[in-house]
Every structure is written in C-alpha cells, then in structure tokens.
Enzyme design. Structure first.
Site, mmCIF file in Angstrom:
data_model
loop_
_atom_site.group_PDB
_atom_site.id
_atom_site.type_symbol
_atom_site.label_atom_id
_atom_site.label_comp_id
_atom_site.label_asym_id
_atom_site.label_seq_id
_atom_site.Cartn_x
_atom_site.Cartn_y
_atom_site.Cartn_z
ATOM 1 N N ARG A 1 7.074 9.773 2.810
ATOM 2 C CA ARG A 1 6.967 8.793 1.723
ATOM 3 C C ARG A 1 5.607 8.939 1.020
ATOM 4 O O ARG A 1 5.530 8.958 -0.200
ATOM 5 C CB ARG A 1 7.124 7.391 2.319
ATOM 6 C CG ARG A 1 6.952 6.224 1.337
ATOM 7 C CD ARG A 1 7.306 4.929 2.073
ATOM 8 N NE ARG A 1 6.940 3.728 1.349
ATOM 9 C CZ ARG A 1 7.685 3.151 0.413
ATOM 10 N NH1 ARG A 1 8.831 3.709 0.065
ATOM 11 N NH2 ARG A 1 7.303 2.036 -0.183
ATOM 12 N N HIS B 1 7.279 8.177 7.620
ATOM 13 C CA HIS B 1 6.513 7.519 6.563
ATOM 14 C C HIS B 1 5.564 8.491 5.869
ATOM 15 O O HIS B 1 5.179 8.282 4.717
ATOM 16 C CB HIS B 1 5.715 6.342 7.141
ATOM 17 C CG HIS B 1 5.377 5.301 6.114
ATOM 18 N ND1 HIS B 1 6.279 4.341 5.698
ATOM 19 C CD2 HIS B 1 4.254 5.088 5.384
ATOM 20 C CE1 HIS B 1 5.718 3.575 4.773
ATOM 21 N NE2 HIS B 1 4.482 4.011 4.570
ATOM 22 N N HIS C 1 7.577 -1.021 -4.629
ATOM 23 C CA HIS C 1 6.445 -1.902 -4.390
ATOM 24 C C HIS C 1 6.429 -3.040 -5.412
ATOM 25 O O HIS C 1 6.578 -2.796 -6.615
ATOM 26 C CB HIS C 1 5.130 -1.146 -4.491
ATOM 27 C CG HIS C 1 4.889 -0.210 -3.358
ATOM 28 N ND1 HIS C 1 4.125 0.933 -3.470
ATOM 29 C CD2 HIS C 1 5.308 -0.236 -2.061
ATOM 30 C CE1 HIS C 1 4.084 1.553 -2.311
ATOM 31 N NE2 HIS C 1 4.802 0.868 -1.446
ATOM 32 N N LYS D 1 12.282 -3.666 1.337
ATOM 33 C CA LYS D 1 11.243 -4.606 1.752
ATOM 34 C C LYS D 1 11.096 -5.688 0.697
ATOM 35 O O LYS D 1 11.002 -5.412 -0.494
ATOM 36 C CB LYS D 1 9.913 -3.854 1.927
ATOM 37 C CG LYS D 1 8.901 -4.610 2.764
ATOM 38 C CD LYS D 1 7.750 -3.704 3.143
ATOM 39 C CE LYS D 1 6.795 -4.425 4.074
ATOM 40 N NZ LYS D 1 5.666 -3.541 4.486
ATOM 41 N N ARG E 1 11.855 4.500 2.788
ATOM 42 C CA ARG E 1 11.413 4.133 4.132
ATOM 43 C C ARG E 1 12.478 4.510 5.155
ATOM 44 O O ARG E 1 13.657 4.629 4.825
ATOM 45 C CB ARG E 1 11.137 2.630 4.229
ATOM 46 C CG ARG E 1 10.058 2.108 3.292
ATOM 47 C CD ARG E 1 9.917 0.602 3.424
ATOM 48 N NE ARG E 1 8.875 0.061 2.560
ATOM 49 C CZ ARG E 1 9.048 -0.372 1.320
ATOM 50 N NH1 ARG E 1 10.279 -0.321 0.772
ATOM 51 N NH2 ARG E 1 8.049 -0.854 0.612
ATOM 52 N N TYR F 1 -1.108 4.883 -1.553
ATOM 53 C CA TYR F 1 -0.383 6.140 -1.389
ATOM 54 C C TYR F 1 -0.877 7.210 -2.357
ATOM 55 O O TYR F 1 -0.527 8.371 -2.236
ATOM 56 C CB TYR F 1 1.112 5.932 -1.635
ATOM 57 C CG TYR F 1 1.784 5.091 -0.595
ATOM 58 C CD1 TYR F 1 2.367 5.656 0.537
ATOM 59 C CD2 TYR F 1 1.857 3.712 -0.737
ATOM 60 C CE1 TYR F 1 2.982 4.887 1.483
ATOM 61 C CE2 TYR F 1 2.479 2.927 0.214
ATOM 62 C CZ TYR F 1 3.045 3.517 1.318
ATOM 63 O OH TYR F 1 3.656 2.742 2.263
#
Length: 317
Positions: free
Chosen positions: A258, A255, A281, A184, A161, A290
């Site tokens: 990504r 992004h 994730h 995250k 990110r 994705y």
C-alpha cells in the site's frame, strides 16, 4: 464497586457495543473499544470510590489519563502512545454515546486531549523494480499461484488494505474496477485496475476460483483451498513467500505494498489528492505519511537546485 454495580455499567457497555454494530463499525474496532472501556471500568473499580457512571467527572478522567502515562505492560515496559490514545478514544466514544442517548446530563469526556503521537514511515520500502520482482516471483502454475498473483497485483495496483482485500466479493468486480465496501471509517470507494492487474485478476477468477468455490453461498472474491473466506495471515504469508522467492531480505507485509503504491505514484507525477482518494483517506494529512519524499530523491533535488551545488557542477568555486 460491588458485583451488582459492576453489572449495571456492564449493561451500558453492552448497549454501546450494539450501537457500534448498528453504526456499521468494523468488528476489529468494536472489539478494541469494548476491551478498552472494560479497562477503564477495572481502573474505576480498583482506584476510586465511584459506583455509578453519573459520578464520573472530568477530573476522574484526568486522573485516569495520568495513570495511563505510567501504565506498564506485562514485560515491564510502558504502554505505547498509540495504546494510550486507543484507551482514551474508546472511553471518549462511550461517554459521548451515553450523553447523546440522554443517560447522562453532561459528557465528562468532552474535554479529553490526546497525547501527541509521532507518525513514522515504514522501516523499509520497496522500489518499483523490487515490487514488480516480488509479484512476478509467484509461480502461477502452482496450486493457488494465480490467486496469490492476483492478490499481490491488487494490493500494489490499488493500495488496498489487507482487510479490504479479504472483504471483496464477486459482485464488487466492475469494468476494470473494484468496489471496496465498508473500508476504514465505513466508507465505500471504487478503485481502478490497470491492465496488468485486471488480467491477473481475470485469470484467477476464470481459471482458479471456480475449483476453490466448493461451498455454496460463499461470495468472497479470494478464497482458501477449502473454499472459505481468507484470514489475514493467509495474505501475509503470500507476501512473505513471494519475498523469499524474489530474494528480498526486507521485512515485508501487505501494508508495505500500500505504501509502495502511494509513493511510486507520487514519484510518477500523480496528484496527492488522487492518491488520497485511491487509498480511501478521509484526511489529506493521513495520505502525507505515505508520500514522504525519500532521502535519495531529496539528495538529487539538492544537487540540482541548491546554488552551491549548481556552482560546483558548473565548475565554479
């Protein structure tokens, strides 16, 4: 609710903000939660007779949630489902904290249900050829060229990110790896670097970063020309300028690299769980957005494997 009563609940919010900091939540998340809890306080003051947080009930919160369904922005449009969910998540987190700290006997927000959201793929995607062309369009003989080349190589090579890239420090460089700290959800992870990405990063670290590091004590890996840590717009600008040089008309942003990293690896045969770990994730469901199969791939599979198409390819009616 008078000023004195509002001050009391504002103090509770300040304690919640301090708690989020101690939980190592990102500054962006803390600011968002604080703003959304204040939004609830404003509604509470304007629309109810409630003076104390102990008076808030599940019914109060149900009424607040109903109001969010018709809330409008300054331009007259309804707020998005994402904003709706963010408001509720902040309020839910705030009351859960009060309950866990023993300042409430019950948690009135425990039964809050979020509205169903629709998850969308990016409007445009990069092909592998376009991704390579984007990165290789950067002139590394220009000032900051090696930095920008290394940044885009890392973004595409690791699926990192924007914020994670900007948070990297020199001490996070390993043996052809990078350690992403406090990604995250506050989790660390180690991501591998391919040879091309590693070479670009090494080139930047050895040749360009030393003259950018003009300030003592700055440990960030990627720096501005003034030796400061990068802000998000710097990375965005680097991607857009590279897109312009490469002649890409698509609306590109960090992004999207990504997303490209994930989809291109999936097409190359990578297991989705490995992609999940690379992207950081917590849930496999998050990774799936994705890695949706492109319609072009679906057409190819349909042509090869659907009985009617196979018959046609074989010359049968």
């Amino acid at each position: 609710m008078d000023e004195r009563q509002r001050l009391r609940i504002d103090i509770e919010l300040a304690r919640f903000v301090d708690a989020m900091g101690s939980w190592n939540w990102s500054r962006r998340t803390i600011v968002s939660y604080e703003q959304n809890v204040r939004h609830f306080f404003d509604w509470l003051s304007a629309e109810t007779e409630i003076d104390e947080l102990t008076e808030v009930t599940p019914e109060t919160l149900a009424t607040y949630q109903t109001g969010l369904l018709v809330e409008e922005k300054r331009d007259g449009e309804r707020i998005s489902i994402g904003t709706h969910c963010n408001r509720l998540a902040a309020v839910k987190g705030f009351f859960r904290h009060l309950w866990r700290e023993g300042r409430l006997l019950m948690n009135p927000a425990s039964q809050i249900q979020y509205p169903k959201t629709q998850r969308h793929l990016p409007r445009s995607n990069l092909t592998p050829k376009e991704a390579v062309g984007l990165i290789e369009s950067i002139d590394t003989s220009e000032p900051l060229g090696k930095r920008d080349r290394a940044m885009l190589e890392v973004l595409y090579g690791t699926g990192m990110r924007n914020a994670e890239l900007r948070g990297l420090c020199m001490t996070d460089i390993g043996e052809k790896t990078l350690t992403v700290r406090c990604g995250k959800g506050g989790k660390d992870r180690v991501v591998p670097l391919g040879k091309i990405t590693w070479d670009a990063l090494s080139d930047y670290v050895q040749q360009e970063r030393p003259w950018l590091a003009k300030r003592d004590g700055v440990q960030n890996l990627f720096l501005t020309r003034n030796g400061r840590a990068l802000a998000a717009p710097v990375v965005i600008k680097a991607v857009k300028m590279a897109a312009r040089r490469a002649g890409l008309k698509k609306h590109l942003h960090p992004h999207l690299l990504r997303h490209a990293c994930a989809t291109h690896m999936l097409k190359g045969g990578a297991d989705i769980r490995h992609i999940q770990r690379l992207l950081g994730h917590a849930s496999l469901q998050t990774t799936e957005i994705y890695t949706k199969v492109e319609i072009g791939d679906l057409k190819t599979v349909h042509r090869l494997y659907h009985p009617r198409e196979r018959h046609r390819a074989g010359g049968r009616a």
